[in-house]
Design a protein around this motif. Structure first.
Motif, short mmCIF file in Angstrom:
data_model
loop_
_atom_site.label_atom_id
_atom_site.label_comp_id
_atom_site.label_asym_id
_atom_site.label_seq_id
_atom_site.Cartn_x
_atom_site.Cartn_y
_atom_site.Cartn_z
N ASP A 195 -8.59 9.15 7.57
CA ASP A 195 -8.22 7.72 7.56
C ASP A 195 -6.74 7.51 7.28
N PRO A 198 -4.90 5.74 10.36
CA PRO A 198 -5.39 4.36 10.46
C PRO A 198 -4.94 3.48 9.30
N ALA A 199 -4.92 4.04 8.08
CA ALA A 199 -4.48 3.25 6.92
C ALA A 199 -3.00 2.89 7.03
N ARG A 202 -2.66 0.24 9.69
CA ARG A 202 -3.05 -1.09 9.19
C ARG A 202 -1.93 -1.72 8.39
N LYS A 203 -1.29 -0.93 7.55
CA LYS A 203 -0.18 -1.47 6.74
C LYS A 203 0.99 -1.84 7.62
N ARG A 205 0.86 -2.85 10.70
CA ARG A 205 0.51 -4.10 11.39
C ARG A 205 0.69 -5.30 10.48
N GLU A 206 0.33 -5.15 9.21
CA GLU A 206 0.52 -6.24 8.25
C GLU A 206 1.99 -6.65 8.18
#
Length: 269
Positions: A195, A198-199, A202-203, A205-206
Protein backbone atom coordinates in the motif's frame (compact mmCIF):
# COMPACT_ATOMS: atom_id res chain seq x y z
CA UNK A 1 19.56 0.81 -16.43
CA UNK A 2 19.52 4.50 -15.49
CA UNK A 3 20.43 5.16 -11.86
CA UNK A 4 17.31 7.31 -11.47
CA UNK A 5 13.96 7.01 -13.24
CA UNK A 6 11.44 9.82 -13.59
CA UNK A 7 7.93 8.95 -14.67
CA UNK A 8 4.47 10.50 -14.76
CA UNK A 9 2.05 8.59 -12.52
CA UNK A 10 -0.93 10.72 -13.48
CA UNK A 11 -1.62 14.30 -14.43
CA UNK A 12 0.53 16.67 -12.33
CA UNK A 13 2.11 13.87 -10.23
CA UNK A 14 5.57 12.44 -10.90
CA UNK A 15 7.61 9.65 -9.34
CA UNK A 16 11.39 9.72 -8.91
CA UNK A 17 12.80 6.23 -8.35
CA UNK A 18 16.34 5.75 -7.08
CA UNK A 19 17.32 2.82 -9.26
CA UNK A 20 20.44 1.03 -8.07
CA UNK A 21 18.66 -1.88 -6.34
CA UNK A 22 21.72 -4.11 -6.39
CA UNK A 23 23.41 -1.58 -4.05
CA UNK A 24 20.24 -0.73 -2.08
CA UNK A 25 20.19 2.51 -4.12
CA UNK A 26 23.43 3.72 -2.55
CA UNK A 27 24.57 7.13 -3.74
CA UNK A 28 27.18 7.40 -6.47
CA UNK A 29 27.85 9.97 -9.19
CA UNK A 30 25.31 8.44 -11.58
CA UNK A 31 22.57 8.65 -8.96
CA UNK A 32 23.44 12.28 -8.17
CA UNK A 33 23.37 13.10 -11.89
CA UNK A 34 20.02 11.36 -12.27
CA UNK A 35 18.36 13.17 -9.36
CA UNK A 36 19.76 16.48 -10.62
CA UNK A 37 18.27 15.83 -14.06
CA UNK A 38 14.91 14.88 -12.52
CA UNK A 39 14.87 18.07 -10.47
CA UNK A 40 15.49 20.07 -13.64
CA UNK A 41 12.31 18.59 -15.08
CA UNK A 42 10.27 18.93 -11.89
CA UNK A 43 11.27 22.58 -11.58
CA UNK A 44 9.92 23.28 -15.07
CA UNK A 45 6.31 23.72 -13.98
CA UNK A 46 4.83 20.57 -15.50
CA UNK A 47 4.10 18.81 -12.20
CA UNK A 48 2.39 19.72 -8.92
CA UNK A 49 3.75 16.97 -6.62
CA UNK A 50 6.63 14.46 -6.74
CA UNK A 51 6.95 11.10 -4.99
CA UNK A 52 10.48 9.93 -4.18
CA UNK A 53 11.08 6.21 -3.62
CA UNK A 54 13.61 3.44 -4.15
CA UNK A 55 13.73 0.42 -6.43
CA UNK A 56 13.89 -3.06 -4.92
CA UNK A 57 14.01 -3.68 -1.19
CA UNK A 58 15.85 -0.50 -0.13
CA UNK A 59 15.08 3.19 -0.19
CA UNK A 60 18.68 4.42 -0.06
CA UNK A 61 21.63 2.93 1.85
CA UNK A 62 23.56 6.21 1.89
CA UNK A 63 26.89 6.77 0.18
CA UNK A 64 28.20 3.91 -1.94
CA UNK A 65 31.40 2.92 -0.14
CA UNK A 66 32.01 -0.16 -2.30
CA UNK A 67 34.31 1.64 -4.72
CA UNK A 68 32.29 0.30 -7.66
CA UNK A 69 30.08 3.33 -8.32
CA UNK A 70 30.76 6.41 -10.39
CA UNK A 71 32.71 9.26 -8.80
CA UNK A 72 30.67 12.11 -7.34
CA UNK A 73 32.81 14.69 -9.14
CA UNK A 74 35.17 14.56 -12.10
CA UNK A 75 38.06 16.99 -11.48
CA UNK A 76 39.32 18.62 -14.67
CA UNK A 77 42.85 18.74 -13.26
CA UNK A 78 44.33 15.34 -12.32
CA UNK A 79 46.70 17.05 -9.89
CA UNK A 80 43.85 18.44 -7.76
CA UNK A 81 44.66 17.57 -4.12
CA UNK A 82 42.60 14.77 -2.61
CA UNK A 83 41.14 17.00 0.11
CA UNK A 84 39.76 19.37 -2.56
CA UNK A 85 38.26 16.50 -4.55
CA UNK A 86 36.62 15.15 -1.39
CA UNK A 87 35.36 18.57 -0.35
CA UNK A 88 33.88 19.24 -3.80
CA UNK A 89 32.17 15.85 -3.68
CA UNK A 90 30.69 16.61 -0.27
CA UNK A 91 29.40 19.97 -1.45
CA UNK A 92 27.91 18.51 -4.62
CA UNK A 93 25.80 15.97 -2.73
CA UNK A 94 24.80 18.49 -0.06
CA UNK A 95 23.65 20.88 -2.77
CA UNK A 96 21.46 18.13 -4.22
CA UNK A 97 19.59 17.83 -0.92
CA UNK A 98 19.20 21.60 -0.77
CA UNK A 99 17.67 21.55 -4.26
CA UNK A 100 15.03 19.04 -3.13
CA UNK A 101 14.26 21.03 0.02
CA UNK A 102 13.86 24.24 -1.98
CA UNK A 103 11.98 22.71 -4.92
CA UNK A 104 8.83 24.70 -5.71
CA UNK A 105 6.61 21.61 -5.53
CA UNK A 106 6.12 19.31 -2.54
CA UNK A 107 8.04 16.03 -2.38
CA UNK A 108 6.61 12.94 -0.69
CA UNK A 109 9.17 10.33 0.40
CA UNK A 110 7.70 6.84 0.00
CA UNK A 111 10.24 4.96 2.12
CA UNK A 112 10.17 1.33 1.04
CA UNK A 113 13.19 0.00 2.96
CA UNK A 114 16.43 1.03 4.59
CA UNK A 115 17.07 4.79 4.67
CA UNK A 116 20.39 5.53 6.33
CA UNK A 117 22.99 8.29 6.09
CA UNK A 118 22.33 10.09 2.83
CA UNK A 119 19.18 7.97 2.51
CA UNK A 120 17.89 9.47 5.75
CA UNK A 121 18.78 12.89 4.34
CA UNK A 122 16.60 12.20 1.28
CA UNK A 123 13.65 11.67 3.62
CA UNK A 124 14.42 14.72 5.76
CA UNK A 125 14.45 17.14 2.81
CA UNK A 126 11.11 15.75 1.64
CA UNK A 127 7.96 17.52 2.78
CA UNK A 128 6.02 14.40 3.79
CA UNK A 129 7.30 10.94 4.73
CA UNK A 130 5.27 7.75 4.37
CA UNK A 131 6.94 4.47 5.32
CA UNK A 132 6.29 0.84 4.59
CA UNK A 133 6.34 -1.53 7.54
CA UNK A 134 9.77 -2.73 6.41
CA UNK A 135 11.36 0.74 6.43
CA UNK A 136 14.39 1.37 8.64
CA UNK A 137 16.05 4.68 9.46
CA UNK A 138 19.41 5.69 10.87
CA UNK A 139 21.91 8.54 10.88
CA UNK A 140 24.73 5.98 10.41
CA UNK A 141 27.45 8.52 9.50
CA UNK A 142 28.93 8.12 12.96
CA UNK A 143 29.07 4.34 12.51
CA UNK A 144 31.22 4.81 9.39
CA UNK A 145 33.90 6.67 11.33
CA UNK A 146 32.62 10.18 10.59
CA UNK A 147 30.34 12.43 12.63
CA UNK A 148 26.57 12.58 12.29
CA UNK A 149 26.91 16.17 11.07
CA UNK A 150 26.18 15.52 7.43
CA UNK A 151 23.83 16.34 4.55
CA UNK A 152 21.57 18.68 6.50
CA UNK A 153 20.75 16.12 9.19
CA UNK A 154 21.86 18.36 12.07
CA UNK A 155 19.52 21.10 10.83
CA UNK A 156 16.45 19.15 9.74
CA UNK A 157 16.23 16.18 12.11
CA UNK A 158 15.88 18.34 15.28
CA UNK A 159 13.20 20.43 13.55
CA UNK A 160 11.22 17.29 12.72
CA UNK A 161 11.60 15.11 15.83
CA UNK A 162 12.89 17.60 18.42
CA UNK A 163 16.40 18.27 19.65
CA UNK A 164 16.43 15.61 22.38
CA UNK A 165 15.40 12.75 20.11
CA UNK A 166 17.74 13.97 17.37
CA UNK A 167 20.69 14.03 19.78
CA UNK A 168 20.08 10.43 20.82
CA UNK A 169 19.71 9.19 17.24
CA UNK A 170 22.73 11.10 15.96
CA UNK A 171 25.04 10.26 18.87
CA UNK A 172 24.24 6.54 18.87
CA UNK A 173 23.74 6.08 15.13
CA UNK A 174 21.26 3.34 15.97
CA UNK A 175 18.68 2.08 13.51
CA UNK A 176 14.98 2.52 14.19
CA UNK A 177 12.08 0.69 12.62
CA UNK A 178 8.98 2.18 11.01
CA UNK A 179 6.90 1.97 14.19
CA UNK A 180 9.44 3.97 16.19
CA UNK A 181 9.81 6.43 13.30
CA UNK A 182 6.04 7.00 13.49
CA UNK A 183 6.09 7.33 17.27
CA UNK A 184 8.74 10.08 17.18
CA UNK A 185 6.91 11.75 14.25
CA UNK A 186 9.71 11.19 11.76
CA UNK A 187 7.13 9.70 9.41
CA UNK A 188 3.48 10.64 8.99
CA UNK A 189 2.09 7.21 8.18
CA UNK A 190 3.15 3.55 8.18
CA UNK A 191 1.47 1.20 5.73
CA UNK A 192 1.93 -2.36 4.43
CA UNK A 193 4.48 -2.60 1.63
CA UNK A 194 1.84 -3.17 -1.03
CA UNK A 195 0.00 0.00 0.00
CA UNK A 196 3.05 2.29 0.03
CA UNK A 197 2.70 3.77 -3.45
CA UNK A 198 -1.12 3.99 -3.24
CA UNK A 199 -0.80 5.81 0.10
CA UNK A 200 1.76 8.24 -1.32
CA UNK A 201 -0.42 8.77 -4.38
CA UNK A 202 -3.47 9.49 -2.21
CA UNK A 203 -1.50 12.14 -0.34
CA UNK A 204 -0.19 13.59 -3.61
CA UNK A 205 -3.74 13.87 -4.92
CA UNK A 206 -4.83 15.67 -1.75
CA UNK A 207 -2.10 18.24 -2.32
CA UNK A 208 -2.67 18.57 -6.07
CA UNK A 209 -6.39 19.19 -5.48
CA UNK A 210 -5.48 22.53 -3.85
CA UNK A 211 -4.68 25.67 -5.80
CA UNK A 212 -1.20 25.72 -7.30
CA UNK A 213 -0.40 29.19 -5.98
CA UNK A 214 -1.36 28.18 -2.44
CA UNK A 215 0.69 24.97 -2.48
CA UNK A 216 3.73 26.75 -3.94
CA UNK A 217 3.59 29.62 -1.46
CA UNK A 218 2.88 27.33 1.48
CA UNK A 219 5.94 25.21 0.76
CA UNK A 220 8.42 28.03 0.26
CA UNK A 221 6.76 30.26 2.85
CA UNK A 222 6.80 27.56 5.52
CA UNK A 223 10.49 26.95 4.90
CA UNK A 224 11.11 30.67 5.35
CA UNK A 225 8.91 30.89 8.46
CA UNK A 226 10.72 27.97 10.09
CA UNK A 227 13.91 30.03 9.90
CA UNK A 228 12.25 33.30 10.98
CA UNK A 229 13.83 34.81 14.12
CA UNK A 230 10.47 35.78 15.65
CA UNK A 231 6.70 35.45 15.38
CA UNK A 232 6.58 38.95 13.93
CA UNK A 233 8.93 38.00 11.10
CA UNK A 234 6.86 34.90 10.31
CA UNK A 235 3.61 36.88 10.34
CA UNK A 236 5.06 39.44 7.92
CA UNK A 237 5.84 36.58 5.51
CA UNK A 238 2.26 35.34 5.94
CA UNK A 239 0.73 38.78 5.43
CA UNK A 240 2.47 39.32 2.11
CA UNK A 241 1.66 35.82 0.93
CA UNK A 242 -2.04 36.17 1.70
CA UNK A 243 -2.40 39.60 0.10
CA UNK A 244 -0.68 38.34 -3.06
CA UNK A 245 -3.27 35.56 -3.25
CA UNK A 246 -5.88 38.26 -3.86
CA UNK A 247 -4.27 38.88 -7.24
CA UNK A 248 -5.36 35.39 -8.31
CA UNK A 249 -8.94 34.30 -8.93
CA UNK A 250 -8.63 31.47 -6.42
CA UNK A 251 -10.39 33.01 -3.38
CA UNK A 252 -13.36 34.10 -5.47
CA UNK A 253 -13.49 30.73 -7.21
CA UNK A 254 -13.33 28.87 -3.88
CA UNK A 255 -16.34 30.79 -2.55
CA UNK A 256 -18.27 30.32 -5.79
CA UNK A 257 -17.53 26.59 -5.95
CA UNK A 258 -18.67 26.20 -2.33
CA UNK A 259 -21.96 27.93 -3.06
CA UNK A 260 -22.50 25.85 -6.20
CA UNK A 261 -21.45 22.60 -4.48
CA UNK A 262 -18.79 21.73 -7.07
CA UNK A 263 -15.03 21.30 -7.24
CA UNK A 264 -13.18 24.60 -7.79
CA UNK A 265 -11.38 25.35 -11.03
CA UNK A 266 -8.13 26.89 -9.82
CA UNK A 267 -5.96 29.38 -11.65
CA UNK A 268 -2.90 27.71 -13.17
CA UNK A 269 0.56 28.97 -12.30
Amino acid sequence: MPAVELETLEENIARITLNRPQRLNAIDGALIDGVDDALDVLGGGGFRVAILTGAGRGFCAGADLSGTGEAWTKPANPSTPAFKVNYDSQVRLANLFTRIYELDIPVIAAVNGVAVGGGLAFTLVSDIRIASESARFGSAFIKAGFSSMDMGTSYLLPKIVGAGVARELMLTGRMIDADEAYRIQLVHEVVPADDLLPAALRKAREIAANNAYGVWQTKIGLNAALDAPSLRHAIEIENRTQILSGFTNNPTEAAKAHMEKRAPQWDPL
